[in-house]
Design a protein around this motif. Structure first.
Motif, PDB file in Angstrom:
ATOM      1  N   GLN A 158       0.838  -1.212   0.000  1.00 58.50           N
ATOM      2  CA  GLN A 158       0.000   0.000   0.000  1.00 58.50           C
ATOM      3  C   GLN A 158       0.874   1.264   0.000  1.00 58.50           C
ATOM      4  OE1 GLN A 158      -2.642   0.164   3.374  1.00 58.50           O
ATOM      5  NE2 GLN A 158      -3.481   2.129   2.697  1.00 58.50           N
ATOM      6  N   LEU A 159       1.959   1.225   0.782  1.00 56.06           N
ATOM      7  CA  LEU A 159       2.855   2.388   0.805  1.00 56.06           C
ATOM      8  C   LEU A 159       3.552   2.551  -0.544  1.00 56.06           C
ATOM      9  CD1 LEU A 159       3.791   4.656   2.796  1.00 56.06           C
ATOM     10  CD2 LEU A 159       5.868   3.320   3.127  1.00 56.06           C
ATOM     11  N   GLN A 160       3.854   1.407  -1.181  1.00 53.17           N
ATOM     12  CA  GLN A 160       4.477   1.480  -2.513  1.00 53.17           C
ATOM     13  C   GLN A 160       3.555   2.185  -3.509  1.00 53.17           C
ATOM     14  OE1 GLN A 160       5.544  -2.615  -2.617  1.00 53.17           O
ATOM     15  NE2 GLN A 160       7.753  -2.192  -2.584  1.00 53.17           N
ATOM     16  N   VAL A 161       2.285   1.858  -3.423  1.00 53.79           N
ATOM     17  CA  VAL A 161       1.302   2.481  -4.327  1.00 53.79           C
ATOM     18  C   VAL A 161       1.236   3.990  -4.049  1.00 53.79           C
ATOM     19  CG1 VAL A 161      -1.157   2.591  -4.918  1.00 53.79           C
ATOM     20  CG2 VAL A 161      -0.047   0.364  -4.595  1.00 53.79           C
ATOM     21  N   VAL A 162       1.175   4.329  -2.780  1.00 54.15           N
ATOM     22  CA  VAL A 162       1.096   5.745  -2.387  1.00 54.15           C
ATOM     23  C   VAL A 162       2.351   6.496  -2.839  1.00 54.15           C
ATOM     24  CG1 VAL A 162       1.237   7.232  -0.339  1.00 54.15           C
ATOM     25  CG2 VAL A 162      -0.532   5.487  -0.473  1.00 54.15           C
ATOM     26  N   ALA A 163       3.518   5.861  -2.656  1.00 56.75           N
ATOM     27  CA  ALA A 163       4.787   6.491  -3.050  1.00 56.75           C
ATOM     28  C   ALA A 163       4.790   6.772  -4.552  1.00 56.75           C
ATOM     29  CB  ALA A 163       5.960   5.595  -2.668  1.00 56.75           C
ATOM     30  N   GLU A 164       4.307   5.792  -5.300  1.00 56.34           N
ATOM     31  CA  GLU A 164       4.273   5.956  -6.747  1.00 56.34           C
ATOM     32  C   GLU A 164       3.364   7.123  -7.137  1.00 56.34           C
ATOM     33  OE1 GLU A 164       3.226   2.998 -10.361  1.00 56.34           O
ATOM     34  OE2 GLU A 164       4.379   2.194  -8.693  1.00 56.34           O
ATOM     35  N   ARG A 165       2.202   7.164  -6.504  1.00 55.72           N
ATOM     36  CA  ARG A 165       1.268   8.263  -6.805  1.00 55.72           C
ATOM     37  C   ARG A 165       1.875   9.615  -6.447  1.00 55.72           C
ATOM     38  NH1 ARG A 165      -3.736   6.765  -3.509  1.00 55.72           N
ATOM     39  NH2 ARG A 165      -4.411   8.891  -3.912  1.00 55.72           N
ATOM     40  N   ALA A 166       2.666   9.624  -5.363  1.00 58.87           N
ATOM     41  CA  ALA A 166       3.274  10.887  -4.918  1.00 58.87           C
ATOM     42  C   ALA A 166       4.552  11.188  -5.698  1.00 58.87           C
ATOM     43  CB  ALA A 166       3.563  10.813  -3.410  1.00 58.87           C
ATOM     44  N   GLY A 167       5.006  10.208  -6.462  1.00 58.11           N
ATOM     45  CA  GLY A 167       6.270  10.383  -7.177  1.00 58.11           C
ATOM     46  C   GLY A 167       7.452  10.406  -6.226  1.00 58.11           C
ATOM     47  N   ALA A 168       7.336   9.678  -5.109  1.00 60.03           N
ATOM     48  CA  ALA A 168       8.396   9.702  -4.097  1.00 60.03           C
ATOM     49  C   ALA A 168       9.137   8.369  -4.064  1.00 60.03           C
ATOM     50  CB  ALA A 168       7.793   9.986  -2.721  1.00 60.03           C
ATOM     51  N   ALA A 169      10.387   8.426  -3.613  1.00 58.77           N
ATOM     52  CA  ALA A 169      11.185   7.204  -3.463  1.00 58.77           C
ATOM     53  C   ALA A 169      10.734   6.455  -2.216  1.00 58.77           C
ATOM     54  CB  ALA A 169      12.653   7.579  -3.347  1.00 58.77           C
ATOM     55  N   ILE A 170      10.950   5.150  -2.220  1.00 56.66           N
ATOM     56  CA  ILE A 170      10.552   4.340  -1.067  1.00 56.66           C
ATOM     57  C   ILE A 170      11.655   3.349  -0.710  1.00 56.66           C
ATOM     58  CG2 ILE A 170       9.263   2.755  -2.596  1.00 56.66           C
ATOM     59  CD1 ILE A 170       7.358   2.280  -0.173  1.00 56.66           C
ATOM     60  N   TYR A 171      11.811   3.125   0.585  1.00 63.88           N
ATOM     61  CA  TYR A 171      12.697   2.076   1.078  1.00 63.88           C
ATOM     62  C   TYR A 171      11.815   1.043   1.755  1.00 63.88           C
ATOM     63  CZ  TYR A 171      16.416  -0.295   3.611  1.00 63.88           C
ATOM     64  OH  TYR A 171      17.277  -1.252   4.099  1.00 63.88           O
ATOM     65  N   ALA A 172      11.797  -0.175   1.219  1.00 64.18           N
ATOM     66  CA  ALA A 172      10.940  -1.221   1.782  1.00 64.18           C
ATOM     67  C   ALA A 172      11.716  -2.521   1.836  1.00 64.18           C
ATOM     68  CB  ALA A 172       9.700  -1.387   0.912  1.00 64.18           C
ATOM     69  N   PRO A 173      11.442  -3.333   2.837  1.00 64.30           N
ATOM     70  CA  PRO A 173      12.152  -4.614   2.913  1.00 64.30           C
ATOM     71  C   PRO A 173      11.750  -5.515   1.772  1.00 64.30           C
ATOM     72  CG  PRO A 173      10.387  -4.520   4.539  1.00 64.30           C
ATOM     73  CD  PRO A 173      10.434  -3.180   3.880  1.00 64.30           C
ATOM     74  N   GLU A 174      12.729  -6.231   1.247  1.00 63.58           N
ATOM     75  CA  GLU A 174      12.422  -7.261   0.244  1.00 63.58           C
ATOM     76  C   GLU A 174      11.641  -8.362   0.949  1.00 63.58           C
ATOM     77  OE1 GLU A 174      13.242  -7.234  -2.937  1.00 63.58           O
ATOM     78  OE2 GLU A 174      14.221  -5.282  -2.716  1.00 63.58           O
ATOM     79  N   PRO A 175      10.689  -8.967   0.275  1.00 65.38           N
ATOM     80  CA  PRO A 175       9.989 -10.075   0.921  1.00 65.38           C
ATOM     81  C   PRO A 175      10.989 -11.138   1.372  1.00 65.38           C
ATOM     82  CG  PRO A 175       8.956  -9.512  -1.168  1.00 65.38           C
ATOM     83  CD  PRO A 175      10.226  -8.713  -1.078  1.00 65.38           C
ATOM     84  N   GLY A 176      10.870 -11.559   2.606  1.00 67.53           N
ATOM     85  CA  GLY A 176      11.743 -12.609   3.134  1.00 67.53           C
ATOM     86  C   GLY A 176      13.111 -12.110   3.564  1.00 67.53           C
ATOM     87  N   ASN A 177      13.355 -10.816   3.396  1.00 67.65           N
ATOM     88  CA  ASN A 177      14.664 -10.277   3.765  1.00 67.65           C
ATOM     89  C   ASN A 177      14.470  -9.101   4.722  1.00 67.65           C
ATOM     90  OD1 ASN A 177      17.219  -9.336   3.908  1.00 67.65           O
ATOM     91  ND2 ASN A 177      17.300  -8.559   1.799  1.00 67.65           N
ATOM     92  N   GLY A 178      14.672  -9.398   6.003  1.00 68.13           N
ATOM     93  CA  GLY A 178      14.501  -8.335   6.988  1.00 68.13           C
ATOM     94  C   GLY A 178      13.066  -8.203   7.470  1.00 68.13           C
ATOM     95  N   VAL A 179      12.166  -8.923   6.857  1.00 61.79           N
ATOM     96  CA  VAL A 179      10.770  -8.835   7.281  1.00 61.79           C
ATOM     97  C   VAL A 179      10.674  -9.277   8.734  1.00 61.79           C
ATOM     98  CG1 VAL A 179       8.456  -9.806   6.938  1.00 61.79           C
ATOM     99  CG2 VAL A 179       9.844  -9.194   4.975  1.00 61.79           C
ATOM    100  N   GLY A 180       9.901  -8.570   9.493  1.00 62.30           N
ATOM    101  CA  GLY A 180       9.732  -8.959  10.889  1.00 62.30           C
ATOM    102  C   GLY A 180      10.460  -8.049  11.838  1.00 62.30           C
ATOM    103  N   ASP A 181      11.417  -7.244  11.347  1.00 62.72           N
ATOM    104  CA  ASP A 181      12.087  -6.333  12.270  1.00 62.72           C
ATOM    105  C   ASP A 181      11.956  -4.880  11.810  1.00 62.72           C
ATOM    106  OD1 ASP A 181      13.516  -5.033  14.123  1.00 62.72           O
ATOM    107  OD2 ASP A 181      15.412  -6.086  13.802  1.00 62.72           O
TER     108      ASP A 181
END
Ligand code: GDP
Length: 300
Positions: free
Chosen positions: A148-171
């Motif tokens: 959802q944040l990725q979608v919002v970032a795209e609409r805002a034209g902003a960069a995003i830092y998000a964990p890769e699935p299975g990598n760092g998820v949970g912390d």
């Protein structure tokens, strides 16, 4: 903005009755204050705020310092206006930026309060001012939140830092810390951290938000609150103040038909300023909060 419709109408009616009087007796003042008290309570304003507000209006309306150049009704309107501005936080408070970028802004609040949407709104506003915000997705609780944040970032034209699935998820604390480090490396001057929300206040949520706060030392911690939640606003705000502490408030969904109580209680109860008002689902539906303009809108 429909939010204050009923409250506005009730206050206008009270003042209309007052206008018919040449002089104000203490009984007139008491009657008026009683009407104001009822109107505020019916608008879901928290009781301690109502008590303080009406006591201040009464004291000033009966006091000597009233402006003799105004007629009695105008005097009361003026006093109510001043006191409304006071409970809404007084002066406008702008967003604070770090001396050394990146400025870190953390968002906290219940699930559904409008945090993720506001993250996009804020990013868009800041970009218009020439900033280069990075959104950091730390809501790892809900499966769809990062997306959802990725979608919002795209609409805002902003960069995003998000964990890769299975990598760092949970912390989420690690994601927040890594996100700030990434922003520094990539020369983003602002970091906006979206955190997890729950449907109700809970200890685990508070601990997580508090840990993110400690790990990233934000310049602003903005508590996003849905204006529609009425009487619950005060308890929720206090719980977040105790659990995370915040530097400012974002009122969301002010476009809804809430009765306005949250807006009128939260700054006064927490002692923290309202910095932004969100007024719709679109990314442009947001504005800096001005206590004086909001007071005029209520008394219009
Ligand atoms: P989060 O769970 O706190 O991240 O909340 P979201 O940003 O996902 O928002 C929850 C819902 O409220 C979504 O359907 C949004 O479109 C909607 N929403 C957010 N802000 C506003 C607002 O200011 N006005 C209205 N009417 N809806 C809003």
């Amino acid at each position: 903005m429909a939010t204050f419709g009923t409250l506005s109408d009730r206050l206008t009616e009270t003042f209309r009755t007052l206008r018919k009087k040449g002089q104000l007796t203490p009984a007139d003042v008491d009657g008026t204050v009683r009407e104001i008290r009822r109107a505020l309570l019916d608008a879901d304003v928290a009781l301690p705020v109502v008590k303080e507000f009406t006591a201040a209006v009464r004291e000033r309306a009966l006091g000597d310092e009233v402006n003799r150049a105004l007629n009695p009704a105008q005097q009361v309107v003026q006093i109510v206006n001043d006191e409304l501005i006071g409970i809404l936080g007084g002066q406008q408070r702008r967003l604070q930026f770090a001396k050394n970028p990146p400025t870190v802004i953390m968002l906290a609040g219940l699930q559904g309060s409008g945090k993720t949407t506001f993250a996009g709104k804020l990013a868009k506003m800041l970009e218009k001012d020439g900033h280069t915000p990075l959104l950091v997705a730390c809501d790892l609780q809900r499966p769809n939140a990062v997306n959802q944040l990725q979608v919002v970032a795209e609409r805002a034209g902003a960069a995003i830092y998000a964990p890769e699935p299975g990598n760092g998820v949970g912390d989420p604390v690690k994601v927040a810390r890594d996100g700030v480090a990434y922003a520094t490396r990539q020369q983003h001057d602002i970091v906006i951290i979206d955190t997890a929300g729950r449907l109700g206040v809970d200890a685990e949520l508070m601990k997580q938000a508090s840990d993110i706060r400690k790990a990233t030392e934000p310049d602003e911690v903005l508590f996003v609150i849905d204006a529609m939640i009425g009487q619950d606003a005060v308890n929720t705000a206090k719980a977040f103040q105790d659990g995370v502490d915040f530097t400012g408030v974002v009122l969301s969904k002010l476009d809804g038909d809430a009765r306005g109580g949250a807006a009128l209680s939260v700054a006064s109860v927490t002692g923290r300023p309202i910095i932004f008002a969100s007024t719709g689902e679109g990314l442009d539906d947001v504005e800096p909060f001005h206590p004086d303009r909001m007071a005029s809108r209520i008394l219009d």
